[in-house]
Enzyme design. Structure first.
Site, short mmCIF file in Angstrom:
data_model
loop_
_atom_site.label_atom_id
_atom_site.label_comp_id
_atom_site.label_asym_id
_atom_site.label_seq_id
_atom_site.Cartn_x
_atom_site.Cartn_y
_atom_site.Cartn_z
N GLY A 231 55.42 22.91 -29.99
CA GLY A 231 56.44 22.94 -31.03
C GLY A 231 56.07 23.95 -32.10
O GLY A 231 55.29 24.88 -31.87
N VAL A 235 54.55 21.79 -37.75
CA VAL A 235 54.26 20.44 -37.26
C VAL A 235 52.91 20.43 -36.54
O VAL A 235 52.14 19.48 -36.66
CB VAL A 235 55.38 19.95 -36.33
CG1 VAL A 235 55.07 18.56 -35.80
CG2 VAL A 235 56.72 19.93 -37.06
N GLY A 236 52.63 21.50 -35.80
CA GLY A 236 51.38 21.56 -35.04
C GLY A 236 50.15 21.47 -35.91
O GLY A 236 49.14 20.88 -35.52
N GLU A 253 50.40 24.16 -28.38
CA GLU A 253 51.17 25.35 -28.04
C GLU A 253 52.22 25.52 -29.13
O GLU A 253 53.19 24.76 -29.18
CB GLU A 253 51.83 25.21 -26.67
CG GLU A 253 52.65 26.43 -26.27
CD GLU A 253 53.64 26.14 -25.17
OE1 GLU A 253 54.75 26.69 -25.23
OE2 GLU A 253 53.30 25.37 -24.25
N CYS A 287 59.26 30.35 -27.44
CA CYS A 287 58.09 30.67 -28.27
C CYS A 287 57.48 32.03 -27.91
O CYS A 287 56.89 32.69 -28.76
CB CYS A 287 57.04 29.57 -28.16
SG CYS A 287 56.45 29.28 -26.46
#
Length: 485
Positions: A231, A235-236, A253, A287
């Site tokens: 994501g 947030v990661g 990722e 991404c």
């Protein structure tokens, strides 16, 4: 509609259940706004139930003969084959993907399932020497236990499957939280495939919920030993910090800002085709997409003319129409954000070589050039059909521009000299870089992951085995050790 209603539920310990939360996640078709399903969210209590079920089931599964585990994966592949047309339809309806995108996603997912079948037998132990007489050192590779998987909306069937399938093959259990924009394709559908494949209850659980309901329960719960997250970097970073503080392994990722570089000796027509694909496949919601297209000034006029012509000819519309090349972005928020982003860039001095219009969630392609060097747009991920065209003067300048990003996920370079391309690729700080191809690549055997804010850890092939297993040293003293204090 029945396909979505059937799978739009929580799946906990082998049972399809309605969540016990106080509100529903509504699953919409992003093209026409049709309501596909309403799913009552899972609560923190159900997170605990799912993890506890996974923990119980995993102990037995880990001791199961890997050949038996492999049979389950083989059946899952066969069922996926049988459901191919249904899955394609679900990807089109739930994600707004074109048929070409849907076919690409399911083809890749099948490749990863085939690799997972082999991974069931891949873990190997070792016997290592010791300086101590009579001692035998055995190093066992064992499943980590339970893995939490948090998947994105853009390629949810593929990205979820590439964690779930090998995790199960290696003897683990899994709890999946799909993105709320893809609860069926990224969650319920995968649970149904493995249920029909005969996977024992509890080994795969799917929770459709949101952080507003469960907070950090999915990450902070004591049962999971690994969190596999795909994501945004925003947030990661939180996922990584929370997991790290609890000594959990996190495979992240995250976002990208990839550059596709066209050197002065490139095949221009081929580079144009690669650039259009790299930027606009699935509306640019990838991404690995080429946010920035860098072209040597000596070939820029020819490249720009051909690139603009090809982009302007892309057809935007109904993803179920085989002629459509650009479908809707995932929701209205994203459509509005992209429109505002383009308006802001033009206000800052950028030139729109192609200016797409926005109709609901349909965002037509845009090509921007002449952005100021300090434009924030150059340093961020653009999750939509907006290309940034830039020129450079020689390789040194290209390397500088390509590396001038907080992200380092993917990239590509086009040149008539493949080894020149390899030398260039080595200088770019990314986890992946491709010579004479698109920026969007995924291979079941090759380590996939990024550098800088694009994540940490790797998946695919041996990297997945490393991520989802642990090593245990057991020594045996065949003689007698002399102990002295």
């Amino acid at each position: 509609m029945s396909f979505f209603n059937e799978l739009a539920n929580q799946y906990i310990d082998g049972e399809w259940r309605t969540g016990s939360g106080s509100w529903d996640i509504i699953d919409f078709n992003p093209y026409n706004g049709e309501k596909l399903a309403a799913i009552t969210v899972a609560t923190a209590q159900e997170v605990d139930e799912a993890y506890r079920a996974a923990e119980r089931a995993q102990r037995i599964w880990a001791d199961t003969n890997p050949y038996e585990r492999r049979l389950v994966l083989e059946r899952a592949l066969r069922i996926t084959d049988e459901l191919t047309e249904d899955i394609i339809g679900a990807i089109i309806d739930e994600l707004g993907g074109t048929r070409l995108k849907a076919e690409y996603e399911i083809r890749c997912a099948k490749d990863f399932l085939r690799e997972a079948i082999q991974q069931a037998l891949r873990p190997e132990g070792r016997i290592l020497p010791s300086p101590v007489d009579g001692k035998e050192n055995r190093v066992y590779r064992l499943p980590v236990g339970v893995i939490g998987v948090i998947s994105p909306f853009n390629f949810p069937f593929l990205v979820t499957m590439k964690s779930v399938a090998p995790a199960l093959a290696l003897g683990n259990a899994v709890v999946v939280k799909p993105n709320q924009n893809a609860p069926v394709v990224g969650g319920g559908l995968i649970a149904k495939i493995f249920e029909e494949a005969g996977l024992p209850a509890g080994l795969l659980n799917v929770l459709v919920t949101d952080i507003a309901e469960i907070g950090d329960a999915l990450i902070a719960h004591p049962v999971p030993k690994v969190i596999s997250f795909a994501g945004s970097d925003r947030v990661g970073r939180h996922v990584g910090a929370t997991a790290g503080g609890l000594f959990k392994r996190a495979v992240l990722e995250l976002s990208g800002n990839s550059a596709l570089v066209v050197l002065d000796d490139a095949d221009i027509d081929y580079a144009v085709d690669a650039a259009v694909f790299s930027r606009f496949v699935y509306q640019g919601q990838v991404c690995m997409a080429a946010n920035r297209i860098l072209v040597d000034r000596s070939v820029a006029p020819e490249f720009t003319e051909k690139f603009i012509a090809k982009v302007a000819a892309l057809r935007t519309g109904d993803p179920r129409d085989p002629a459509t090349q650009i479908g809707p972005v995932i929701n209205t928020f994203q459509a509005d954000a992209l429109t505002a982003l383009v308006d802001q860039a033009i206000a800052e001095g950028a030139t729109a070589l192609v200016r797409g219009r926005t109709h609901g969630n349909l965002v037509e392609p845009t090509v921007l050039a002449g952005l100021p060097d300090d434009s924030p747009l150059l340093a961020q991920e653009i999750f939509g059909p907006v290309a940034l065209l830039m020129t450079f003067d020689g390789e040194e300048d290209a390397v500088r521009i390509a590396n001038d990003s907080p992200y380092g996920l993917s990239g590509a370079v086009h040149t008539a000299d493949a080894e020149r391309g390899v030398r260039f690729a080595k200088r770019i700080v990314t986890g992946m870089f491709h010579v004479n191809d698109s920026t969007i690549q995924d291979d079941p055997l090759v380590a996939f992951g990024g550098e800088k804010f694009s994540g940490s850890g790797r998946l695919n092939g041996d990297a997945t085995v490393e991520a989802f297993t642990t090593q245990k040293w057991i020594s045996i003293q065949h003689g007698r050790t002399e102990f002295s204090l």
